[in-house]
Design an enzyme around this catalytic site. Structure first.
Site, PDB file in Angstrom:
ATOM      1  N   PRO A  74      19.264   3.745  -3.994  1.00 47.50           N
ATOM      2  CA  PRO A  74      19.793   5.114  -4.173  1.00 47.50           C
ATOM      3  C   PRO A  74      20.540   5.627  -2.950  1.00 47.50           C
ATOM      4  O   PRO A  74      20.126   5.417  -1.804  1.00 47.50           O
ATOM      5  CB  PRO A  74      18.535   5.937  -4.452  1.00 47.50           C
ATOM      6  CG  PRO A  74      17.601   4.964  -5.092  1.00 47.50           C
ATOM      7  CD  PRO A  74      17.847   3.659  -4.380  1.00 47.50           C
ATOM      8  N   CYS A  75      21.641   6.338  -3.229  1.00 51.00           N
ATOM      9  CA  CYS A  75      22.551   6.739  -2.157  1.00 51.00           C
ATOM     10  C   CYS A  75      22.465   8.217  -1.785  1.00 51.00           C
ATOM     11  O   CYS A  75      23.052   8.638  -0.797  1.00 51.00           O
ATOM     12  CB  CYS A  75      23.994   6.437  -2.569  1.00 51.00           C
ATOM     13  SG  CYS A  75      24.592   7.459  -3.951  1.00 51.00           S
ATOM     14  N   GLN A  76      21.736   9.024  -2.585  1.00 50.10           N
ATOM     15  CA  GLN A  76      21.866  10.476  -2.441  1.00 50.10           C
ATOM     16  C   GLN A  76      21.593  10.977  -1.024  1.00 50.10           C
ATOM     17  O   GLN A  76      22.283  11.879  -0.532  1.00 50.10           O
ATOM     18  CB  GLN A  76      20.929  11.184  -3.420  1.00 50.10           C
ATOM     19  CG  GLN A  76      21.314  11.020  -4.878  1.00 50.10           C
ATOM     20  CD  GLN A  76      20.614   9.829  -5.522  1.00 50.10           C
ATOM     21  OE1 GLN A  76      20.216   8.889  -4.845  1.00 50.10           O
ATOM     22  NE2 GLN A  76      20.475   9.870  -6.835  1.00 50.10           N
TER      23      GLN A  76
END
Length: 381
Positions: A74-76
Site C-alpha cells: 500500500p502506497c497511501q
C-alpha cells in the site's frame, strides 16, 4: 519450465499480465474481497489466491520456493499527497509483516531468488529518505544485492505514472554483467534516488546495484486511440455540465481549450479538478486540462476530484465526460478481454491501485528473466 512467483497485495492480478505466460503464480494475496473477485475472474479461477490480511498469513500457507516475489504494498502513507506517516503508517506499514514472511522463507531454505517491491515515487523521499533507507536495510539484511529504479508508464502507455521499484537478487546468485550499470542513468535514476543512496549504511551501500534497463521503443499509441465514442458505464455530460467545467478553468486553461478548437480537428484531452489558491490566497476548485495526448496518473476514486474527466474537441464542439472503466484498464495496459467489476467506482479503483502491465514486462525482460536464466543450472541442481 515456467518461472514461479508470488504476488502479494495482488489486487486484480495486473503484475501477472505483465509477467506473461512464461510465469506461473504459486500464491497470490490481498485483503480486498472485490479485488479478489477480479483476480479470480481474470486468472482462471485463482485457486492460488488467498483472501487474507498479510499480517495473518503464515509461512505454511506459502507453497514451494518462488523465483520471484512481487509486492505492490500500500502506497497511501508514502504518497506525496498522503499524511506523511511513511512506513510507520497503518497502510504502508503492511510492508513489515510482508517482510517478516520473507525472513521466514529464508529460514525455511526457500528464500525468494528475486524480490521486487513497487510503490509510488514518494517512497524515495518519504520521511526525508529514511523510509527508502529502511527498505534498503531490509534487502541488505537478507543478503540481497539490490537497487532501485523509477519507471514512468508513459514510456509504454499514454498515462503519466512514475513508480518506484526496488529489486533484489539473492546473494548466492550470479548477476549477469549486462544487467548492472557502472553509474546511474538519468532515465531510470532521478536525482532524489541518487541522493537517497547517501543514507544507506556501509553494508547496504556495498550491496547496492545500478540496474541497467534498456531504453524502450517509442510508444506507438496515444490517448485519443483509447477513447471510446460510446463508452459503457459513463455518459457524456450535458452542455450545462460542460459549461460548468469550463467555468472552473483559469484563463490559462481556457486558452488551451480555445487553441484546441482553432485547430479544427478532433483533439482529446483530460481534466482533473484540483483545489488551488487564487491571487488573494482564497482556495477554490479549478479544472485543469492537458492536451499532450497523455492522461494524468490514474488514482482511486476517493472523491470526485480523483476521477479523471475526458474532453473531446472537434472544431467548435466540446464534449466532456468521466473516463470510462474500460479506458482506465487500457491505460494500465490490460487487454480488452480483462473482466472488470460491474460498478464504476470498483473498476476505477482497481485500475488506480494497480501496476501498469507493460512496466512489469519491461522489468521482467531486463532483469528478472536474464538473472533466472543465468542461474538456471544452479537452480536446477
Amino acid at each position: 519450465m515456467p518461472h514461479r512467483y508470488y504476488d502479494f497485495f495482488a489486487g486484480g492480478g495486473m503484475a501477472g499480465f505483465g509477467l506473461g505466460p512464461g510465469w506461473t503464480c504459486l500464491f497470490a494475496n490481498d485483503i480486498d474481497p472485490k479485488k479478489a473477485m477480479s483476480y479470480r475472474a481474470n486468472h482462471h479461477g485463482g485457486a492460488e489466491f488467498l483472501l487474507k490480511d498479510v499480517a495473518r498469513v503464515t509461512p505454511d500457507e506459502l507453497p514451494g520456493a518462488p523465483d520471484l516475489v512481487w509486492a505492490s504494498f500500500p502506497c497511501q502513507d508514502l504518497s506525496l499527497a498522503g499524511n506523511g506517516a511513511g512506513l510507520a503508517g497503518k497502510r504502508s506499514g503492511m510492508f513489515r509483516p510482508f517482510w517478516k514472511l520473507m525472513r521466514a522463507l529464508h529460514r525455511d531454505g526457500r528464500g525468494p531468488r528475486i524480490i521486487a517491491l513497487e510503490n509510488v515515487y514518494g517512497a524515495v523521499t518519504s520521511n526525508g529518505g529514511r523510509d527508502f533507507a529502511t527498505l534498503a536495510a531490509a534487502f541488505s539484511g537478507l543478503g540481497y544485492r539490490f537497487g532501485a529504479v523509477v519507471v514512468d508508464a508513459v514510456h509504454f502507455l499514454p498515462q503519466s505514472r512514475p513508480r518506484f521499484f526496488m529489486i533484489g537478487v539473492r546473494g548466492d546468485l550470479a548477476i549477469p554483467d549486462a544487467q548492472v550499470a557502472h553509474e546511474p542513468c538519468a532515465m531510470w535514476h532521478p536525482p532524489a534516488l541518487i541522493e537517497g543512496c547517501n543514507l544507506l549504511s556501509p553494508t547496504a551501500a556495498a550491496r547496492w546495484r545500478w540496474w541497467n534497463l534498456p531504453t524502450p521503443p517509442a510508444r506507438n499509441t496515444n490517448l485519443a486511440a483509447l477513447i471510446e465514442d460510446e463508452p459503457t458505464g459513463v455518459k457524456w455530460h450535458t452542455r450545462a455540465e460542460t459549461r460548468y467545467l469550463l467555468g472552473l478553468m483559469s484563463e490559462h486553461n481556457r486558452r488551451k481549450v480555445e487553441v484546441a478548437k482553432e485547430a479544427g480537428e478532433r483533439i482529446v484531452g483530460t481534466i482533473y479538478r484540483r483545489t488551488r489558491a487564487d491571487a488573494d490566497g482564497a482556495k477554490r476548485q479549478r479544472a485543469e486540462v492537458r492536451f499532450d495526448q497523455v492522461a494524468g496518473c490514474l488514482r482511486t476514486p476517493a472523491g470526485g476530484s480523483s476521477r479523471q474527466t475526458i474532453m473531446v474537441i472537434d472544431g467548435n464542439t466540446v464534449r466532456t465526460r468521466l473516463l470510462s472503466a474500460r479506458e482506465a484498464a487500457l491505460l494500465m495496459g490490460l487487454p480488452e478481454t480483462y473482466v472488470l467489476p460491474e460498478r464504476y467506482n470498483d473498476a476505477y479503483k482497481l485500475a488506480g491501485d494497480g501496476v501498469a502491465a507493460p512496466v512489469v514486462r519491461h522489468l521482467a525482460a531486463a532483469i528478472f528473466e536474464p538473472v533466472l536464466e543465468r542461474n538456471r543450472p544452479a537452480l536446477a541442481a
